[in-house]
Structures are given as C-alpha cells and as structure tokens.
Design a protein around this motif. Structure first.
Motif, PDB file in Angstrom:
ATOM      1  N   ALA A  58       0.831  -1.206   0.000  1.00 16.05           N
ATOM      2  CA  ALA A  58       0.000   0.000   0.000  1.00 16.05           C
ATOM      3  C   ALA A  58       0.870   1.262   0.000  1.00 16.05           C
ATOM      4  N   ALA A  59       1.958   1.253   0.762  1.00 18.10           N
ATOM      5  CA  ALA A  59       2.856   2.410   0.785  1.00 18.10           C
ATOM      6  C   ALA A  59       3.498   2.615  -0.584  1.00 18.10           C
ATOM      7  N   PHE A  60       3.912   1.534  -1.229  1.00 11.65           N
ATOM      8  CA  PHE A  60       4.501   1.635  -2.557  1.00 11.65           C
ATOM      9  C   PHE A  60       3.498   2.188  -3.562  1.00 11.65           C
ATOM     10  N   LEU A  61       2.279   1.677  -3.519  1.00 14.73           N
ATOM     11  CA  LEU A  61       1.250   2.167  -4.437  1.00 14.73           C
ATOM     12  C   LEU A  61       0.897   3.626  -4.147  1.00 14.73           C
ATOM     13  N   GLY A  62       0.894   3.995  -2.883  1.00 14.70           N
ATOM     14  CA  GLY A  62       0.657   5.396  -2.531  1.00 14.70           C
ATOM     15  C   GLY A  62       1.750   6.300  -3.061  1.00 14.70           C
ATOM     16  N   ALA A  65       1.203   6.670  -6.753  1.00  9.47           N
ATOM     17  CA  ALA A  65       0.083   7.578  -7.009  1.00  9.47           C
ATOM     18  C   ALA A  65       0.509   9.025  -6.794  1.00  9.47           C
ATOM     19  N   PHE A  66       1.322   9.285  -5.768  1.00  7.04           N
ATOM     20  CA  PHE A  66       1.805  10.639  -5.518  1.00  7.04           C
ATOM     21  C   PHE A  66       2.658  11.137  -6.676  1.00  7.04           C
ATOM     22  N   ILE A  67       3.518  10.275  -7.178  1.00  2.28           N
ATOM     23  CA  ILE A  67       4.368  10.661  -8.311  1.00  2.28           C
ATOM     24  C   ILE A  67       3.516  10.958  -9.541  1.00  2.28           C
ATOM     25  N   LEU A  68       2.562  10.086  -9.827  1.00  4.17           N
ATOM     26  CA  LEU A  68       1.691  10.313 -10.985  1.00  4.17           C
ATOM     27  C   LEU A  68       0.853  11.575 -10.819  1.00  4.17           C
ATOM     28  N   ALA A  69       0.373  11.826  -9.607  1.00  2.00           N
ATOM     29  CA  ALA A  69      -0.400  13.043  -9.354  1.00  2.00           C
ATOM     30  C   ALA A  69       0.484  14.281  -9.522  1.00  2.00           C
ATOM     31  N   SER A  70       1.749  14.157  -9.146  1.00  2.35           N
ATOM     32  CA  SER A  70       2.679  15.277  -9.339  1.00  2.35           C
ATOM     33  C   SER A  70       2.859  15.580 -10.824  1.00  2.35           C
TER      34      SER A  70
END
Length: 137
Positions: A58-62, A65-70
């Motif tokens: 979950a931490a890796f996927l989060g 997701a943060f990188i993609l959102a950036s």
C-alpha cells in the motif's frame, strides 16, 4: 497407573501419591499451556507478516500515485501557459514550501516536550527523602 486407580478406588492414596499426582497434572497443564501459546504466537506472527506485506504494498502504491499526481499537476500548470520546465519548478517549489511549513510545525511541537521535568523533580525528592531517612537511623 493401575496402582493409582486401585488406591483411589478404595480411598487410601498416600500423601506422596497425591503430591506426585498433583505434580504430574501441573506439569501436563504447563506443557499444554506452552503448546497453546506457541500455536497462538505462530498464528499471530503469520498475521503480522501478511499485514506488514500489505502495508508495504500500500505504501509503494501510494508513492506511485503521488508521483503520478505530481506529473498531472505539472501538466495542469503547463496548460495554464507556462513552459514545461517552469511547470516542474512551480510544482517543486510548492512541495518545498509545504515541507518547510511542516518542518516549522514539527519544530514547534518538539519545543513543547517537557523532558519529564515533573518525573525528575519527584525522583529527586524521593531520593532526598530516602537519604534523610537513612541518615536518621
């Protein structure tokens, strides 16, 4: 075992036999409790391992997701008319500002730590009281 059953049947078991019987029963009970504890701990360890693995995924996927959102934010800023390089700088600058605000907030929280002053005072007082009582005797 047969001697034990016959002596218990007529009610004439000696104290030594009764003590030995109690010892055997307690030993068996302790062994059973140890085995139960081992089984429960083994099961708990399995559950903790699965939970830890799920948390890591979950931490890796989060993070992903943060990188993609950036990147999405960068391209959103780009759509406002800035070049791609400036868009990355704007987003990075916003992250630096958020990090600075969080660091300042954390610093003020660390400043509120009392360093266990009350415990130090009561321990010092207790030591003095013990010292006085040992000197007076």
């Amino acid at each position: 075992m047969a001697a034990r059953a016959t002596s218990q049947a007529d009610g004439s078991a000696s104290i030594g036999q009764l003590v030995a019987s109690i010892k055997d029963d307690l030993t068996g009970l302790v062994r059973d409790e140890i085995e139960l504890a081992k089984a429960e701990l083994k099961e708990d360890a399995k559950e903790a391992a699965v939970g830890g693995a799920m948390t890591a995924v979950a931490a890796f996927l989060g993070l992903m997701a943060f990188i993609l959102a950036s990147f999405a934010l960068v391209y959103g800023v780009r759509a406002l008319g800035l070049t791609l390089g400036w868009s990355f700088l704007v987003v990075a600058g916003a992250y630096v500002l958020v990090a600075l605000v969080l660091l300042l907030a954390a610093r003020s929280r660390f400043g509120r730590i009392s360093k266990a002053e009350r415990t130090k005072v009561t321990a010092r007082d207790a030591a003095r009281a013990l010292k006085r009582s040992s000197n007076s005797t």
